[in-house]
Design a protein around this motif. Structure first.
Motif, PDB file in Angstrom:
ATOM      1  N   TRP A 146      -5.053   5.843   5.693  1.00 26.30           N
ATOM      2  CA  TRP A 146      -4.544   4.926   6.712  1.00 26.30           C
ATOM      3  C   TRP A 146      -5.168   3.534   6.612  1.00 26.30           C
ATOM      4  N   ASP A 147      -6.440   3.457   6.272  1.00 27.77           N
ATOM      5  CA  ASP A 147      -7.110   2.149   6.255  1.00 27.77           C
ATOM      6  C   ASP A 147      -6.964   1.426   4.929  1.00 27.77           C
ATOM      7  N   ASP A 148      -6.313   2.083   3.973  1.00 25.43           N
ATOM      8  CA  ASP A 148      -6.165   1.471   2.644  1.00 25.43           C
ATOM      9  C   ASP A 148      -4.948   2.107   1.960  1.00 25.43           C
ATOM     10  N   LEU A 149      -3.768   1.827   2.540  1.00 26.84           N
ATOM     11  CA  LEU A 149      -2.541   2.483   2.046  1.00 26.84           C
ATOM     12  C   LEU A 149      -2.255   2.110   0.588  1.00 26.84           C
ATOM     13  N   ALA A 258       3.843   9.807  12.960  1.00 27.07           N
ATOM     14  CA  ALA A 258       5.077   9.118  12.532  1.00 27.07           C
ATOM     15  C   ALA A 258       5.209   7.780  13.249  1.00 27.07           C
ATOM     16  N   GLN A 259       4.896   7.775  14.550  1.00 27.64           N
ATOM     17  CA  GLN A 259       4.969   6.504  15.301  1.00 27.64           C
ATOM     18  C   GLN A 259       3.937   5.511  14.785  1.00 27.64           C
ATOM     19  N   ARG A 260       2.759   6.024  14.491  1.00 29.83           N
ATOM     20  CA  ARG A 260       1.702   5.148  13.956  1.00 29.83           C
ATOM     21  C   ARG A 260       2.156   4.513  12.629  1.00 29.83           C
ATOM     22  N   LEU A 261       2.727   5.340  11.770  1.00 29.20           N
ATOM     23  CA  LEU A 261       3.172   4.816  10.473  1.00 29.20           C
ATOM     24  C   LEU A 261       4.307   3.825  10.656  1.00 29.20           C
ATOM     25  N   HIS A 262       5.205   4.116  11.584  1.00 29.43           N
ATOM     26  CA  HIS A 262       6.329   3.209  11.833  1.00 29.43           C
ATOM     27  C   HIS A 262       5.808   1.831  12.258  1.00 29.43           C
ATOM     28  N   ARG A 263       4.857   1.842  13.195  1.00 25.98           N
ATOM     29  CA  ARG A 263       4.292   0.557  13.673  1.00 25.98           C
ATOM     30  C   ARG A 263       3.584  -0.171  12.531  1.00 25.98           C
TER      31      ARG A 263
END
Ligand SMILES: NC(=O)c1ccc[n+]([C@@H]2O[C@H](COP(=O)([O-])OP(=O)(O)OC[C@H]3O[C@@H](n4cnc5c(N)ncnc54)[C@H](OP(=O)(O)O)[C@@H]3O)[C@@H](O)[C@H]2O)c1
Length: 281
Positions: A146-149, A258-263
């Protein structure tokens, strides 16, 4: 007669699906990078008597601008879309950053699929039984960095490829929750004997060649996908691995993630737009 757009349609499973859909009498727009492969696909379509129903749209889908140009070309071609097949892939042993600043596997395997899924949704929602078939690796449970996609700190080609599995799982969850009519299908085909497009170091290239002997032939692998395109499932989201349905209850399909990734994705795309506006001002 239905209409389909297929990324990665110039090779491997995407190409085989394109030709099978053309044989069934449908219209197919194929997206790929190589004009030579595009011309070869159009020749194969003509031999099936489907030359007038096949289009090749050249596109570098590792660029957001390339995706948006391809979307404009699809809109020129079709006023509605029955199916979008997401099958472009390119493995990279070496980390490459695109001209837009994204790590290229993240850009091609995930961002492209996000942009195409959402920015073609109006065309899809116009069709009678629209479906997005995202060929990926659902339910793997691989880690999302998450911190380094873009894996700037610790890149490995296999890590980048593995991460695209859960990213697409969450893309499917988010898309289905956005309550469109279009069915979203995540499909893991297992190991299939395709082009395995990519830039490989010697060790990985040797592994790929060794794997070919036990890989499923393309013609066999696409049969369940064709069945899905012929008759999309009723559920907003479905996932299959090796032809078997997966439960959507597990952590791979967590709605909060999923919401986190969308944002996060929307923020990345918004930053890109801001940079482009500043550059051209
Ligand atoms: N093969 C397997 O064992 C396997 C296993 C699990 C999942 N999958 C998934 O199944 C799908 C199909 O894979 P495949 O193995 O059939 O593919 P493949 O034979 O390796 O072909 C890759 C396709 O992607 C296109 N492509 C690569 N880079 C591109 C770019 N920057 N812009 C636009 N198009 C690009 C290529 O087009 P050009 O050559 O024209 O550039 C080609 O049509 C992929 O989503 C893959 O992740 C495959």
């Amino acid at each position: 007669m239905r209409t389909f757009a297929i990324t990665g349609g110039t090779d491997g499973m995407g190409r085989a699906l394109a030709l099978a859909l053309l044989e069934r009498g449908h219209h197919v727009a194929v997206l790929g990078r190589s004009p030579a492969k595009g011309a070869e696909l159009l020749d194969a379509a003509a031999q099936l008597g489907a030359g007038n129903r096949a289009r090749f749209i050249p596109a570098d889908l590792s660029l957001i601008s390339g995706n948006r140009a391809a979307i404009a070309a699809i809109r020129d071609e079709f006023s509605e879309l029955d199916g979008l097949v997401l099958a472009a892939r390119y493995y990279r042993s070496d980390r490459v950053v695109t001209a837009e600043g994204f790590e290229s596997t993240f850009a091609l395997s995930y961002l492209s699929r996000f942009v195409l899924s959402y920015e073609l949704s109006d065309l899809l929602d116009t069709a009678t039984a629209p479906v997005i078939l995202n060929i990926c690796g659902p339910g793997s449970g691989s880690e999302i960095h998450w911190d380094d996609l873009g894996l700037a700190a610790n890149y490995h080609g296999q890590t980048a490829l593995s991460q695209s599995g859960p990213l697409n799982d969450l893309l499917g969850v988010g898309y289905a929750e956005s309550s469109r009519r279009t069915r979203y299908v995540l499909f893991g085909p297992g190991l299939v004997n395709t082009a395995f497009a990519g830039q490989y170091d010697a060790a990985t290239a040797a592994q790929i060649e060794a794997m070919r002997a036990r890989a499923t032939p393309v013609a066999e692998a696409i049969a369940p996908m064709l069945a899905i395109l012929d008759n999309p499932p009723a559920a907003p989201l479905s996932a299959y691995s090796l032809g078997r349905p997966l439960s959507l209850d597990g952590p791979s399909f967590d709605p909060d993630a999923a919401q986190r990734l969308h944002r996060t994705t929307q923020a990345l795309l918004a930053d890109l737009t801001t940079h482009e506006q500043e550059r051209t001002a």
